[in-house]
Design a protein around this motif. Structure first.
Motif, PDB file in Angstrom:
ATOM      1  N   ASP A 153      10.142  -4.793  -8.640  1.00 15.95           N
ATOM      2  CA  ASP A 153      10.044  -4.803  -7.179  1.00 15.95           C
ATOM      3  C   ASP A 153       8.703  -5.389  -6.749  1.00 15.95           C
ATOM      4  OD1 ASP A 153      12.493  -3.594  -7.085  1.00 15.95           O
ATOM      5  OD2 ASP A 153      11.745  -1.603  -6.573  1.00 15.95           O
ATOM      6  N   LYS A 154       8.724  -6.106  -5.612  1.00 18.22           N
ATOM      7  CA  LYS A 154       7.493  -6.725  -5.111  1.00 18.22           C
ATOM      8  C   LYS A 154       7.463  -6.649  -3.581  1.00 18.22           C
ATOM      9  CE  LYS A 154       6.757  -9.949  -8.950  1.00 18.22           C
ATOM     10  NZ  LYS A 154       7.778  -9.360  -9.847  1.00 18.22           N
ATOM     11  N   VAL A 155       6.246  -6.594  -3.037  1.00 18.49           N
ATOM     12  CA  VAL A 155       6.032  -6.548  -1.590  1.00 18.49           C
ATOM     13  C   VAL A 155       4.917  -7.517  -1.229  1.00 18.49           C
ATOM     14  CG1 VAL A 155       5.342  -5.098   0.373  1.00 18.49           C
ATOM     15  CG2 VAL A 155       6.730  -4.121  -1.458  1.00 18.49           C
ATOM     16  N   TRP A 156       5.131  -8.270  -0.142  1.00 21.38           N
ATOM     17  CA  TRP A 156       4.073  -9.142   0.386  1.00 21.38           C
ATOM     18  C   TRP A 156       3.670  -8.638   1.758  1.00 21.38           C
ATOM     19  CZ3 TRP A 156       3.082 -12.130   4.657  1.00 21.38           C
ATOM     20  CH2 TRP A 156       2.015 -13.046   4.550  1.00 21.38           C
ATOM     21  N   TYR A 157       2.379  -8.384   1.922  1.00 16.86           N
ATOM     22  CA  TYR A 157       1.877  -7.844   3.182  1.00 16.86           C
ATOM     23  C   TYR A 157       0.547  -8.497   3.523  1.00 16.86           C
ATOM     24  CZ  TYR A 157      -0.325  -4.702   6.519  1.00 16.86           C
ATOM     25  OH  TYR A 157      -0.966  -4.199   7.627  1.00 16.86           O
ATOM     26  N   THR A 158       0.358  -8.833   4.797  1.00 15.58           N
ATOM     27  CA  THR A 158      -0.927  -9.298   5.308  1.00 15.58           C
ATOM     28  C   THR A 158      -1.180  -8.606   6.639  1.00 15.58           C
ATOM     29  OG1 THR A 158      -0.671 -11.471   4.273  1.00 15.58           O
ATOM     30  CG2 THR A 158      -2.290 -11.296   6.011  1.00 15.58           C
TER      31      THR A 158
END
Length: 544
Positions: A453-458
């Motif tokens: 699982d992966k998450v991209w957040y800015t």
């Protein structure tokens, strides 16, 4: 543990505790993200940031649909919910690293009349006006009632797009869709509106479906409509559009009368079946007049009622009815069969009241500065798998492991997949998680190995639904790139971002000359190919 992309962006692989740090996610630029932008423009070339890695095989046209105009000059009758805003199409035409960017409002009859009048004209809307004295008067409601009878009361086809007809730019029938049965056809080259499409006048059609699905292994489209003859019960008509079909003449696969007429925005498909969830969330059409023709104000939850599941054979039209516990969902992710008798179906639960309340501007414009981890589209529910046994007529509900211990990973909506796996066994789904409106992240959920699982957040960047574009010679389900439109709150500017499918890391970004406000859905149409761009003609001034 964070694998850093920039000083503020990250792909998250282990527990995330960034909100304990002061100064993060302060909603910078959030209100600017919700600014109307009906400006029309065409084929503006975009510039990628230095270091961009854009696949040479990228081609076709990506079209995005979403609200862009809620007022028409007058301070009266400004639409109170962002989802009620009139639809605007944006397109991105690809040829390798060349991208041409366009935007144009859908010009439906009610939209054009409202522009001319300088104020919203009488029509059906989703939510009520913010001021009681702005509500439709009796004679305006009579006008709307007449429009309902002739199928012209609601023509704001936001927030999705689809193609029926041939898979060709010249002969394809490109549609802007909503859950109304009267989509708007548009020209995919210049986004011009080509006219409202409508079903046959009889039997009367009450609703359609925003999210058509492609029948497995074909170019057919599957959808459904809610219809009724002068006598008899209202019924569901499951439809198949073959490439030679017009909008008015789909093949009828099956009809059935459900026990309750739920609000349904999407459904699932396998190689043999279409699967519909009829939730205990209903709209009483008999109250339209008294509710001033604001549809979402009539949504009611049927306490104590289960969710009815209808499994329709795409081969012979037979219908099997089952039940499961009460749930509501806007978006199914995918379904597939493990055998002739067992179906696996995945969906994103959400709050039924979110249709009415979540996108009201009085709520949406003012997210809290500190996150509560509660105000989201799915609240306390997680991405859910249903195992449907057609022989025992039992349905089992399960959830997915969160081995990276991330608050984002199982709470997403706006699910998209590699469309080659539609209706088939799959492992990867992509989505958007939003807490308190403005804390938004992109999610890659691996249903077969949660460690992946992966998450991209800015921080202060506000994301939207992705779309997956597969490599020409894929070696895995996630071999390709993902596209998303993101709003940079610090710069108050939208940008187009490409992410690498396997690593889920950004590989290219281009800031846009015109912003795209919060929007709904988009689709990539590979047949609408820009082709190799021709050099711009050189204009030489004539000698005097």
């Amino acid at each position: 543990h964070l694998t850093m992309q920039t000083s503020t962006a990250c792909v998250i692989t282990l527990p995330l505790l960034i909100f304990s740090r002061a100064g993060l996610a302060e909603n910078v630029g959030w209100k600017d993200y919700l600014q109307e932008n009906p400006v029309e423009f065409h084929d503006l070339p975009l510039t990628w940031e230095p270091g961009a890695k854009v696949p040479a095989w990228l081609s076709g046209t990506y079209v995005r649909n979403g609200p862009a105009q809620i007022s028409f000059g007058s301070t009266r009758r400004v639409l109170s919910s962002w989802i009620d805003g009139y639809a605007k199409l944006h397109s991105f035409k690809f040829y390798g690293d060349v991208v041409l960017y366009s935007g144009k409002m859908l010009e439906s009859p009610n939209y054009l009349a409202s522009v001319e009048a300088g104020e919203l004209i009488p029509q059906t809307t989703l939510t009520k006006f913010s001021k009681e004295d702005e509500e439709w008067n009796f004679w305006e409601k009579i006008q709307i009632l007449y429009k309902v009878i002739v199928g012209k009361a609601f023509d704001n086809n936001n927030p999705a797009v689809w193609r029926i007809g041939e898979q060709s730019e010249e002969n394809g029938i490109y549609l802007a869709t909503t859950d109304s049965p009267v989509p708007m056809r548009f020209n995919i080259s210049d986004l011009s509106s080509l006219g409202i499409q409508g079903p046959d006048l009889y039997p009367m059609t009450y609703s359609g479906c925003a999210h058509y699905l492609r029948e497995v292994g074909t170019d057919n489209s599957i959808s459904f409509m809610r219809k009724q003859y002068l006598t008899g019960d209202m019924f569901i008509e499951v439809q198949r559009y073959r490439p030679e079909s017009s909008y008015e003449s789909p093949e009828v696969i099956s009809t059935f009368v459900p026990d309750k007429f739920s609000t349904i925005h999407s459904f699932s498909i396998t190689e043999e079946f279409a699967v519909f969830f009829f939730y205990p969330a209903v709209v009483d059409a008999m109250k339209y007049f008294s509710a001033n023709f604001h549809i979402f104000e009539l949504i009611e939850w049927m306490a104590g009622e289960d969710t009815d599941v209808y499994v329709v054979s795409l081969r012979n039209g037979s219908v099997t009815r089952l039940t499961t516990g009460p749930v509501y969902s806007l978006h199914h992710a995918n379904a597939y069969q493990t055998s002739q008798d067992e179906i696996i179906l995945d969906l994103c639960p959400s709050r039924y009241s979110g249709l009415r309340d979540y996108l009201k501007l009085e709520n949406m414009l003012y997210p809290p500065e500190e996150p509560s981890w509660e105000q989201s589209t799915n609240h306390d529910s997680e991405f859910t798998r249903y195992t449907i046994n057609l022989t025992s007529r039992q349905i089992q509900r399960t959830h997915f492991e969160n081995s990276i211990d991330s608050p984002w990973i199982n709470r997403f909506d706006f699910p998209v997949i590699n469309e080659r796996f539609r209706g088939r066994y799959y492992c990867t789904v992509y989505g958007v998680t939003a807490f308190d409106y403005s804390r938004t992240a992109l999610v890659k959920k691996n249903l077969c190995d949660p460690d992946e699982d992966k998450v991209w957040y800015t921080e202060n960047h506000y994301v939207s639904e992705m779309w997956f574009m597969e490599s020409p010679d894929p070696v895995s389900e996630d071999d390709g790139v993902l596209l998303s439109i993101i709003f940079d709150g610090e710069r108050k500017q939208s940008y187009l971002m490409l992410l690498d499918g396997p690593s889920f890391k950004p590989v290219a970004r281009s800031y846009l000359p015109h912003n795209i406000p919060w929007s709904g859905h988009g689709i990539h149409f590979p047949e609408a190919n820009l082709g190799e761009p021709k050099p711009s003609p050189v204009h030489v001034k004539d000698e005097l």
